[in-house]
Design a protein around this motif. Structure first.
Motif, mmCIF file in Angstrom:
data_model
loop_
_atom_site.group_PDB
_atom_site.id
_atom_site.type_symbol
_atom_site.label_atom_id
_atom_site.label_comp_id
_atom_site.label_asym_id
_atom_site.label_seq_id
_atom_site.Cartn_x
_atom_site.Cartn_y
_atom_site.Cartn_z
ATOM 1 N N LYS A 264 0.963 -1.262 0.235
ATOM 2 C CA LYS A 264 0.040 0.009 -0.084
ATOM 3 C C LYS A 264 0.748 1.162 -0.141
ATOM 4 O O LYS A 264 0.480 2.401 -0.407
ATOM 5 C CB LYS A 264 -0.877 0.109 1.348
ATOM 6 C CG LYS A 264 -1.704 -1.240 1.399
ATOM 7 C CD LYS A 264 -2.722 -1.257 0.082
ATOM 8 C CE LYS A 264 -3.552 -2.453 0.321
ATOM 9 N NZ LYS A 264 -4.519 -2.646 -0.894
ATOM 10 N N LYS A 265 2.013 1.215 0.453
ATOM 11 C CA LYS A 265 2.894 2.265 0.601
ATOM 12 C C LYS A 265 4.468 1.820 0.372
ATOM 13 O O LYS A 265 4.847 0.721 0.580
ATOM 14 C CB LYS A 265 2.836 3.041 2.048
ATOM 15 C CG LYS A 265 1.683 3.421 2.469
ATOM 16 C CD LYS A 265 1.851 3.994 3.656
ATOM 17 C CE LYS A 265 0.440 4.841 4.404
ATOM 18 N NZ LYS A 265 0.480 5.426 5.754
ATOM 19 N N VAL A 266 5.257 2.863 -0.234
ATOM 20 C CA VAL A 266 6.357 2.879 -0.360
ATOM 21 C C VAL A 266 7.145 3.960 0.275
ATOM 22 O O VAL A 266 6.736 5.107 0.170
ATOM 23 C CB VAL A 266 7.077 2.762 -1.738
ATOM 24 C CG1 VAL A 266 6.904 3.767 -2.856
ATOM 25 C CG2 VAL A 266 8.608 2.407 -1.763
ATOM 26 N N ILE A 267 8.155 4.145 1.280
ATOM 27 C CA ILE A 267 8.762 5.075 2.019
ATOM 28 C C ILE A 267 10.205 5.339 1.486
ATOM 29 O O ILE A 267 11.019 4.498 1.438
ATOM 30 C CB ILE A 267 8.952 4.495 3.632
ATOM 31 C CG1 ILE A 267 7.613 3.763 4.039
ATOM 32 C CG2 ILE A 267 9.099 5.615 4.255
ATOM 33 C CD1 ILE A 267 6.402 4.483 3.898
ATOM 34 N N LEU A 268 10.369 6.424 1.166
ATOM 35 C CA LEU A 268 11.520 7.053 0.512
ATOM 36 C C LEU A 268 12.299 8.207 1.094
ATOM 37 O O LEU A 268 12.664 8.969 0.687
ATOM 38 C CB LEU A 268 11.045 7.468 -0.992
ATOM 39 C CG LEU A 268 10.694 6.304 -1.945
ATOM 40 C CD1 LEU A 268 10.207 6.954 -3.204
ATOM 41 C CD2 LEU A 268 11.937 5.165 -2.102
ATOM 42 N N ALA A 269 12.053 8.126 2.775
ATOM 43 C CA ALA A 269 12.601 9.124 3.250
ATOM 44 C C ALA A 269 14.282 8.983 3.148
ATOM 45 O O ALA A 269 14.805 7.980 3.137
ATOM 46 C CB ALA A 269 12.383 8.963 4.941
ATOM 47 N N ASP A 270 14.618 10.109 3.047
ATOM 48 C CA ASP A 270 16.387 10.478 3.141
ATOM 49 C C ASP A 270 16.996 9.431 1.803
ATOM 50 O O ASP A 270 18.121 8.700 2.268
ATOM 51 C CB ASP A 270 16.904 10.203 4.286
ATOM 52 C CG ASP A 270 16.546 10.636 5.535
ATOM 53 O OD1 ASP A 270 16.432 11.852 5.214
ATOM 54 O OD2 ASP A 270 16.025 10.281 6.543
ATOM 55 N N CYS A 271 16.424 9.492 0.847
ATOM 56 C CA CYS A 271 16.908 8.696 -0.438
ATOM 57 C C CYS A 271 17.628 9.575 -1.500
ATOM 58 O O CYS A 271 17.994 9.311 -2.693
ATOM 59 C CB CYS A 271 15.765 7.822 -1.041
ATOM 60 S SG CYS A 271 15.371 6.495 -0.084
#
Length: 324
Positions: free
Chosen positions: A141-148
């Motif tokens: 449902k989600k993909v997390i791309l923090a600090d990428c």
């Protein structure tokens, strides 16, 4: 020729080496019970099997073979090396089967059942590579791309592109605070942070925000609320905000605090038809627009010039007007 056997109810096709013929027979006579076996990737299955397990199988063979096993409910593939596009095609081809597998992307292993694929801090190359890798997780449902390493606008465009498939989430910087873009509540004072007008504009990327307390912050514009369709609670007390035109878009806003701010015009509030509680204490501008807001439940204000409190009580008979 089965038409010559009108009383036929069951066929034993064990040993039949032509799955396509069995499928054709089942389609031609839907009420016919057919017992058979299928050889698939070195294993033998019957038409009644509901589960199957393989280890890094040939996905192409599964695409063909699983069609002969109509009772299957779950299929475990173990750790797979097949490309994400093949895995996605397999899951889409058999929507009634729940597939389980694990796959490594960007040096981190995830399960096909994971609702969130967290790639935070990883070297993912490009957003095109992320899009390709995410095909391996059709249930996510989600993909997390923090600090990428991507810019906010890049990620906002990618979020819009992938919205039909999954939600793209990252973090935005507001002073020394990092806020996830799927955050629903934000109150910088809780973290002893003071945010400036420039910093607070990054909140525009937080489209799921429901409760936003910016009281006592050094800010004067609220353009970011235009991007918050779910916003219900907003506190702008003790700020330098003068114009609240963007608030017209907040159709779900039910609570608003403006007291001790520099508001110059209440008229945008007329479009906030879900608003129930409004605090305009110690703000001084023409109250006329508020007198149209018959849907208000509570109005908090001070005894202003020209008997504003009395005007409000007369124009809004069903509103609890509190003046002090």
């Amino acid at each position: 020729r089965m038409g010559y056997l009108p009383q036929l109810r069951r066929v034993d096709a064990t040993g039949c080496a032509d799955p396509a013929a069995i499928r054709a027979l089942a389609e031609a006579i839907p009420d016919l019970e057919i017992n058979y076996q299928v050889e698939l990737l070195g294993q033998t299955f019957t038409e009644k099997d509901t589960a199957a397990a393989f280890r890094d199988p040939d996905v192409g063979a599964l695409m063909t073979g699983l069609g002969s096993l109509p009772a299957l409910e779950t299929v475990d593939l173990g750790a797979v090396s097949a490309p994400g596009s093949e895995l996605k095609a397999l899951a889409e081809a058999y929507p009634d089967i729940t597939f389980h597998w694990e796959k490594e992307i960007f040096g981190k292993t995830f399960q096909s059942s994971d609702a969130e694929i967290d790639l935070s801090g990883l070297d993912v190359g490009s957003l095109a590579q992320v899009e390709d890798a995410m095909q391996a997780f059709p249930y996510a449902k989600k993909v997390i791309l923090a600090d990428c390493g991507f810019e906010n606008e890049e990620l906002a465009a990618f979020r819009e592109k992938m919205r039909p498939s999954y939600k793209v989430v990252w973090t935005v910087q507001i002073n020394y605070l990092k806020v996830r873009t799927d955050e629903t509540y934000f109150m910088p004072a809780k973290h002893h942070a003071v945010v400036t007008n420039f910093q607070v504009q990054n909140l525009k990327y937080c489209e799921d925000m429901v409760c936003l307390d910016l009281g006592h912050m050094t800010m004067h514009t609220i353009d970011f609320v235009t991007y918050m369709p779910k916003l219900k609670y907003l506190i702008l007390a003790w700020t330098e905000v003068q114009y609240i035109e963007p608030i017209r878009t907040c159709k779900n806003l039910i609570w608003l605090e403006l007291d001790n701010s520099c508001i110059r015009d209440y008229s945008p509030l007329v479009d906030c038809t879900a608003l129930e509680d409004l605090n305009i204490g110690k703000t001084f501008c023409d109250i006329t627009p508020i007198l149209q807001m018959t849907w208000l439940k509570n109005l908090y204000m001070i005894f202003g010039n020209g008997g504003d409190a009395w005007k409000a009580s007369q124009a809004l008979p069903n509103t609890h007007v509190v003046a002090s």
